[in-house]
Scaffold this motif. Structure first.
Motif, mmCIF file in Angstrom:
data_model
loop_
_atom_site.group_PDB
_atom_site.id
_atom_site.type_symbol
_atom_site.label_atom_id
_atom_site.label_comp_id
_atom_site.label_asym_id
_atom_site.label_seq_id
_atom_site.Cartn_x
_atom_site.Cartn_y
_atom_site.Cartn_z
ATOM 1 N N ASP A 2 -34.777 12.672 -46.207
ATOM 2 C CA ASP A 2 -36.277 12.102 -45.289
ATOM 3 C C ASP A 2 -37.524 13.087 -45.498
ATOM 4 O OD1 ASP A 2 -37.872 11.385 -43.129
ATOM 5 O OD2 ASP A 2 -36.612 10.996 -41.822
ATOM 6 N N ASN A 3 -38.611 12.781 -45.851
ATOM 7 C CA ASN A 3 -39.406 13.654 -45.972
ATOM 8 C C ASN A 3 -39.586 14.455 -44.913
ATOM 9 O OD1 ASN A 3 -39.913 13.655 -48.613
ATOM 10 N ND2 ASN A 3 -41.605 12.198 -48.517
ATOM 11 N N ASP A 4 -39.841 14.197 -43.834
ATOM 12 C CA ASP A 4 -39.587 14.258 -42.260
ATOM 13 C C ASP A 4 -39.034 15.600 -42.092
ATOM 14 O OD1 ASP A 4 -41.559 12.381 -41.966
ATOM 15 O OD2 ASP A 4 -40.133 11.138 -40.653
ATOM 16 N N TYR A 7 -40.031 18.702 -44.139
ATOM 17 C CA TYR A 7 -42.119 19.324 -43.755
ATOM 18 C C TYR A 7 -41.109 19.925 -42.918
ATOM 19 C CZ TYR A 7 -45.728 19.369 -42.222
ATOM 20 O OH TYR A 7 -47.129 19.454 -41.267
ATOM 21 N N GLY A 8 -40.344 19.416 -41.229
ATOM 22 C CA GLY A 8 -39.434 20.222 -40.243
ATOM 23 C C GLY A 8 -39.171 21.737 -40.777
ATOM 24 N N SER A 51 -51.249 21.593 -42.181
ATOM 25 C CA SER A 51 -49.646 21.123 -41.339
ATOM 26 C C SER A 51 -51.017 21.083 -39.875
ATOM 27 C CB SER A 51 -49.021 22.070 -40.514
ATOM 28 O OG SER A 51 -49.434 23.680 -40.425
ATOM 29 N N ASN A 381 -47.121 16.944 -48.800
ATOM 30 C CA ASN A 381 -47.112 16.887 -47.750
ATOM 31 C C ASN A 381 -48.800 16.279 -46.683
ATOM 32 O OD1 ASN A 381 -43.864 15.306 -46.159
ATOM 33 N ND2 ASN A 381 -46.296 15.977 -44.689
ATOM 34 N N GLN A 382 -48.514 16.582 -46.596
ATOM 35 C CA GLN A 382 -49.963 16.449 -45.696
ATOM 36 C C GLN A 382 -51.101 15.422 -45.959
ATOM 37 O OE1 GLN A 382 -48.300 16.308 -43.023
ATOM 38 N NE2 GLN A 382 -50.012 17.316 -42.051
ATOM 39 N N ASN A 385 -50.119 12.476 -46.596
ATOM 40 C CA ASN A 385 -49.682 11.133 -45.630
ATOM 41 C C ASN A 385 -50.452 11.188 -44.816
ATOM 42 O OD1 ASN A 385 -47.138 10.811 -46.509
ATOM 43 N ND2 ASN A 385 -45.731 12.298 -46.382
#
Length: 392
Positions: A2-4, A7-8, A51, A381-382, A385
């Motif tokens: 999971d990308n989340d 990223y986290g 971010s 990512n940002q 998304n």
């Protein structure tokens, strides 16, 4: 994965390296990395802006302040600064000075101000930036438009590039464009046009215009990408992933040639087991002429074995900028695939965020918990998304 989650974990690492003086290069307790570095700090700062995390953005501001406060009287921005309670240690480079510290600093100031919509922040550092620009003018030496960079003079500090290094010319353009967004100076506008023209004349195929080194240009056959550097001794023709990504991102070269660069980059990435672009390609082997230059260019230990470090190794940080280049060309699905490959590499050994990887064996190399490896995940990512965009 999971990308989340990826990223986290990247955000967590950036939070771990956030100090009161700015971003440290690594959370690992290695003295040379427990410092505020110009290029590492600004790249982490770009990720902070993407971010939207106010604490990380504040750390970016501290990074820029630390660098500005330690500018050398001749205009040089520190390569890195270590601050303790009692002493400040400032380095302007090891075996050679770091040209890209100056350009990354200017980019950082302007990107921060752009994000914050704060022209006063640029104005505050106007004298510092102007000193940087004057120094860059001096580093041309022949006043023809291109910087002359010493061996070991930028991020690829143990590689073979010197002279008119493509990466440094492109960073200078980004720095000048970023600054000129605020000051709107006709001389800077003309300078950007001059440097761009010189890059296109000397680094792209079938170009029209007086070359720096006509004989050397005619001896090589530029086809699919811009060569990494040239000097009075001739061209170094290796592919430089960071430089060619910047060329695409800054839209330099004809549309036809940019399409060829894109095609080459995607094909090369797809043939590498990691599905990442190697920093420089092809690797230099001990049977190659440049091996002696490579093997002697290290201050401590030799790390540039074939397919590793700068010599064909794969860096997630560099691929973060390739991802931005892909997005700038409308290649969203390819950028998303690249983000997956970056995240997979960063997740190795329970999210160790290694500095780089062997492009053949996929084995991790260098320092773990490397902050700018995390920055690559956050920036891309940002950008994918949330449609975040830097000032270009």
């Amino acid at each position: 994965m999971d990308n989340d989650i990826n990223y986290g974990e990247a955000i967590k690492l950036l939070q771990r390296v956030a100090s009161s003086e700015g971003f440290l290069a690594s959370a690992q307790n290695i003295s040379n990395y427990k410092r505020v570095w110009a290029r590492d700090g600004v790249i982490c700062g770009l990720a902070a802006l993407a971010s939207g995390d106010e604490n990380l953005i504040e750390t970016f501001k501290h990074t820029l302040e630390t660098l500005a406060n330690n500018q050398h009287k001749n205009g040089t921005i520190p390569s890195n600064v270590m601050t303790t309670e009692k002493i400040v240690e400032v380095s302007y480079g090891g075996l050679a000075g770091r040209v890209d510290a100056v350009t990354w600093f200017i980019i950082g100031i302007c990107q921060y101000a752009y994000y914050k919509k704060d022209k006063a922040f640029v104005a505050k550092y106007n004298a510092v930036i102007e000193k940087c620009l004057q120094l860059l003018e001096a580093w041309e030496f022949n006043n023809k438009g291109l910087l002359y960079v010493p061996l070991s003079g930028n991020w690829a500090d143990e590689y073979i590039t010197d002279g008119y290094v493509l990466y440094d010319q492109l960073l200078r353009i980004w720095a000048l464009k970023s600054y000129n967004y605020f000051v709107k100076d006709i001389e800077i506008t003309n300078k950007i046009e001059k440097i761009t023209a010189q890059i296109e004349i000397n680094f792209t195929p079938n170009s029209i215009g007086e070359k720096y080194h006509d004989r050397a240009y005619n001896e090589i056959n530029i086809q699919e990408f811009m060569p990494c550097a040239f000097s009075p001794a001739g061209y170094k023709t290796q592919f430089d992933a960071f430089a060619n990504s910047l060329a695409l991102y800054l839209n330099i070269g004809s549309q036809e040639f940019q399409n060829k660069i894109l095609k080459y980059c995607i094909a090369l990435k797809n043939q590498i087991p990691l599905q990442l672009l190697p920093a420089f390609w092809p690797p230099i082997y001990d049977s190659d002429l440049d091996w002696n230059l490579l093997k002697n260019n290290c201050k401590y230990e030799f790390r540039n074995y074939p397919n590793e470090f700068h010599n064909g190794g794969s860096w997630t940080m560099v691929n973060g900028f390739f991802g931005l280049a892909l997005l700038s060309k409308g290649k969203t699905s390819e950028a998303s695939e690249l983000l997956e490959a970056i995240n997979k590499a960063n997740a190795v050994d329970d999210f160790s965020f290694y500095e780089n990887f062997n492009s053949e064996t996929k084995a991790p190399n260098g320092v773990p918990f490397c902050a700018w490896s995390a920055a690559a995940t956050v920036m891309l990512n940002q950008s994918i998304n949330t449609n975040f965009k830097f000032l270009v």
